[in-house]
Motif scaffolding. Structure first.
Motif, mmCIF file in Angstrom:
data_model
loop_
_atom_site.group_PDB
_atom_site.id
_atom_site.type_symbol
_atom_site.label_atom_id
_atom_site.label_comp_id
_atom_site.label_asym_id
_atom_site.label_seq_id
_atom_site.Cartn_x
_atom_site.Cartn_y
_atom_site.Cartn_z
ATOM 1 N N ALA A 177 0.953 -1.168 0.017
ATOM 2 C CA ALA A 177 -0.015 -0.020 0.065
ATOM 3 C C ALA A 177 0.993 1.389 0.017
ATOM 4 C CB ALA A 177 -0.842 0.035 1.045
ATOM 5 N N GLU A 178 1.900 1.390 0.743
ATOM 6 C CA GLU A 178 2.589 2.409 0.801
ATOM 7 C C GLU A 178 3.614 2.628 -0.267
ATOM 8 O OE1 GLU A 178 2.408 4.591 3.214
ATOM 9 O OE2 GLU A 178 1.078 3.675 4.481
ATOM 10 N N ALA A 179 3.939 1.565 -1.174
ATOM 11 C CA ALA A 179 5.071 1.488 -2.106
ATOM 12 C C ALA A 179 4.185 2.119 -3.539
ATOM 13 C CB ALA A 179 5.429 0.103 -2.562
ATOM 14 N N GLU A 180 2.973 1.857 -3.517
ATOM 15 C CA GLU A 180 2.107 1.983 -4.728
ATOM 16 C C GLU A 180 2.500 3.433 -5.305
ATOM 17 O OE1 GLU A 180 -2.205 1.512 -6.746
ATOM 18 O OE2 GLU A 180 -1.890 1.342 -4.505
ATOM 19 N N PRO A 181 2.521 4.763 -4.444
ATOM 20 C CA PRO A 181 2.562 5.698 -5.074
ATOM 21 C C PRO A 181 4.020 5.974 -5.697
ATOM 22 C CG PRO A 181 1.728 6.173 -2.855
ATOM 23 C CD PRO A 181 2.082 4.535 -2.883
ATOM 24 N N TYR A 182 5.056 5.543 -5.326
ATOM 25 C CA TYR A 182 6.522 5.748 -5.670
ATOM 26 C C TYR A 182 6.858 5.014 -6.839
ATOM 27 C CZ TYR A 182 6.503 7.858 -0.987
ATOM 28 O OH TYR A 182 6.305 8.637 -0.177
ATOM 29 N N GLY A 183 6.140 3.722 -7.264
ATOM 30 C CA GLY A 183 6.397 3.140 -8.429
ATOM 31 C C GLY A 183 7.836 2.566 -8.598
ATOM 32 N N LYS A 184 8.437 2.864 -9.726
ATOM 33 C CA LYS A 184 9.717 2.009 -9.894
ATOM 34 C C LYS A 184 10.954 2.902 -9.138
ATOM 35 C CE LYS A 184 8.571 0.192 -14.234
ATOM 36 N NZ LYS A 184 8.976 0.265 -15.734
ATOM 37 N N ARG A 185 10.696 3.655 -8.204
ATOM 38 C CA ARG A 185 11.658 4.609 -7.585
ATOM 39 C C ARG A 185 12.047 3.669 -6.398
ATOM 40 N NH1 ARG A 185 9.278 10.187 -6.142
ATOM 41 N NH2 ARG A 185 7.256 9.091 -6.496
ATOM 42 N N LEU A 186 11.501 2.606 -6.121
ATOM 43 C CA LEU A 186 11.712 1.689 -4.892
ATOM 44 C C LEU A 186 12.061 0.556 -5.512
ATOM 45 C CD1 LEU A 186 8.522 1.643 -2.776
ATOM 46 C CD2 LEU A 186 10.792 3.159 -2.292
ATOM 47 N N LEU A 187 13.137 -0.215 -4.916
ATOM 48 C CA LEU A 187 13.684 -1.793 -5.115
ATOM 49 C C LEU A 187 12.798 -2.547 -4.858
ATOM 50 C CD1 LEU A 187 17.325 -0.676 -3.779
ATOM 51 C CD2 LEU A 187 16.463 -1.089 -6.284
ATOM 52 N N ARG A 188 12.577 -3.652 -5.816
ATOM 53 C CA ARG A 188 11.527 -4.652 -5.491
ATOM 54 C C ARG A 188 12.343 -5.622 -4.355
ATOM 55 N NH1 ARG A 188 10.776 -9.909 -7.403
ATOM 56 N NH2 ARG A 188 8.749 -10.708 -7.007
ATOM 57 N N LEU A 189 11.356 -6.079 -3.346
ATOM 58 C CA LEU A 189 11.898 -7.063 -2.340
ATOM 59 C C LEU A 189 11.430 -8.430 -2.692
ATOM 60 C CD1 LEU A 189 12.860 -7.762 0.233
ATOM 61 C CD2 LEU A 189 10.920 -6.992 1.498
ATOM 62 N N PRO A 190 12.162 -9.329 -3.248
ATOM 63 C CA PRO A 190 11.767 -10.687 -3.803
ATOM 64 C C PRO A 190 11.189 -11.503 -2.751
ATOM 65 C CG PRO A 190 14.102 -10.567 -3.713
ATOM 66 C CD PRO A 190 13.678 -9.149 -3.698
ATOM 67 N N PRO A 191 10.119 -12.224 -2.727
ATOM 68 C CA PRO A 191 9.635 -13.004 -1.500
ATOM 69 C C PRO A 191 10.455 -14.024 -0.655
ATOM 70 C CG PRO A 191 7.912 -12.936 -3.348
ATOM 71 C CD PRO A 191 9.470 -12.168 -3.844
ATOM 72 N N PHE A 192 11.282 -14.357 -1.633
ATOM 73 C CA PHE A 192 12.119 -15.642 -1.030
ATOM 74 C C PHE A 192 13.069 -14.985 -0.105
ATOM 75 C CE2 PHE A 192 15.350 -13.901 -4.087
ATOM 76 C CZ PHE A 192 16.542 -14.030 -3.292
ATOM 77 N N LEU A 193 13.526 -13.533 0.294
ATOM 78 C CA LEU A 193 14.445 -13.087 1.348
ATOM 79 C C LEU A 193 13.233 -13.005 2.759
ATOM 80 C CD1 LEU A 193 15.989 -10.239 -0.522
ATOM 81 C CD2 LEU A 193 16.915 -12.379 0.346
ATOM 82 N N LEU A 194 11.977 -12.884 2.273
ATOM 83 C CA LEU A 194 11.130 -13.204 3.742
ATOM 84 C C LEU A 194 10.764 -14.458 4.173
ATOM 85 C CD1 LEU A 194 9.016 -9.977 3.001
ATOM 86 C CD2 LEU A 194 11.064 -10.012 4.337
ATOM 87 N N GLU A 195 10.299 -15.382 3.014
ATOM 88 C CA GLU A 195 9.745 -16.683 3.219
ATOM 89 C C GLU A 195 10.742 -17.743 3.103
ATOM 90 O OE1 GLU A 195 6.911 -16.527 0.049
ATOM 91 O OE2 GLU A 195 5.791 -14.644 0.814
#
Length: 245
Positions: A177-195
Motif C-alpha cells: 500500500a505504501e509502495a504504490e505511489p512511488y512506483g519504480k523508485r523503490l527496489l523490489r523485495l523478492p519474496p524468498f528473502l522473507l519466506e
C-alpha cells in the motif's frame, strides 16, 4: 604470530619473480594476506585458484609484518573454471569478500556462508540453484559490516505483512500500500528473502539488484570499478541463462 587454519583462497597478486600475495578467508582469523613462495610455479598454480579450500600455515615475526604462508590443497574447484556461470559466480563472491572485508577481523558467520555458497555453486545443476544463496550472502556481508537492511516491517506504516519493496535511501522495507505511489523508485523485495526457499530467475535478479545497490553505495565506494566489472559479467550471464537477453 603463527597459526594453522583451513581457508578459502580469495585472490592472488604477483609479488617478486615467482611468489604472490594471497588473500585467504579463515574461520577464526578473518581475512588474511600472506606471501606464498613459488605461488606462480607449476605446482602451486592449481592450488591457489580462487574458491579452493586449503590448509594454510601462516607465520610472521610481528602482527604488522606480512605473513609468510605454506598452503596445501584440500578441495579443488578448478574444474569449474571451464563452466562460465559457476566460474563467474566464484570470481565475484571471492573478489567481493577480498575487497570488502578488513583484515584480521573474525567473521565466522561470513566464513560459513561463503563456504556454503561455494559448495552450492559447485553442486547445483544450474545457477538458479545457487542464486538465492548469493543474494543472501551479499545481504549478510552488508549486515556484518554495519550496513544491514531492515526487512522486518514497513518503514512508513510498521506493517509486517505484504512487504514488497525496499527504500533505496533507508534500506527499510515498504508495504504494498505504501509502495504504490512511488512506483519504480523503490527496489523490489523478492519474496524468498522473507519466506525462504528457492526462487525463479526474476526474483534472483531482483534480489541481486537490491543488494547491488547497497554494496556499491555503502561498501565499495572508491573500489567499485575494480570489482563490479566481475559482478556485471555475472549478471549478464545470469540474464542470458534466464532467457532475458
Amino acid at each position: 604470530m603463527r597459526f594453522a587454519t583451513p581457508a578459502v583462497v580469495l585472490s592472488l597478486h604477483a609479488h617478486g619473480e615467482h611468489g604472490a600475495v594471497v588473500r585467504l578467508m579463515t574461520p577464526e582469523h578473518g581475512l588474511q594476506a600472506a606471501y606464498v613462495r613459488g605461488a606462480r610455479g607449476r605446482r602451486m598454480r592449481p592450488v591457489l585458484i580462487a574458491g579452493n579450500l586449503v590448509a594454510a600455515e601462516l607465520a610472521a615475526r610481528t602482527e604488522a609484518q606480512l605473513a609468510q604462508a605454506t598452503v596445501e590443497l584440500t578441495h579443488s574447484r578448478g574444474p569449474l573454471l571451464s563452466e562460465p556461470l559457476p566460474a563467474t559466480g566464484i570470481e565475484w563472491s571471492t573478489a567481493l569478500t577480498a575487497t570488502a572485508l578488513p583484515e584480521s577481523q573474525p567473521y565466522p558467520r561470513l566464513w560459513s556462508a561463503l563456504d556454503a555458497l561455494l559448495a552450492a555453486i559447485e553442486a547445483a545443476p544450474t545457477a538458479s540453484g545457487w542464486g538465492t544463496a548469493l543474494v543472501r550472502y551479499e545481504l549478510l556481508l552488508l549486515a556484518e559490516l554495519g550496513f544491514g537492511l531492515d526487512l522486518s516491517e514497513c518503514a512508513a506504516s510498521g506493517r509486517t505483512d505484504e512487504l514488497v519493496a525496499v527504500s533505496p535511501r533507508s534500506g527499510r522495507a515498504v508495504s504494498a500500500a505504501e509502495a504504490e505511489p512511488y512506483g519504480k523508485r523503490l527496489l523490489r523485495l523478492p519474496p524468498f528473502l522473507l519466506e525462504g526457499g528457492r526462487a525463479g530467475w526474476a526474483d534472483i535478479l531482483d534480489g541481486l539488484a537490491l543488494t547491488g545497490h547497497f554494496l556499491a553505495r555503502d561498501l565499495l565506494v572508491g573500489r567499485a570499478e575494480a570489482v563490479m566489472t566481475s559482478r556485471e559479467r555475472l549478471i549478464s550471464r545470469l540474464r542470458r541463462a534466464a532467457g532475458l537477453d
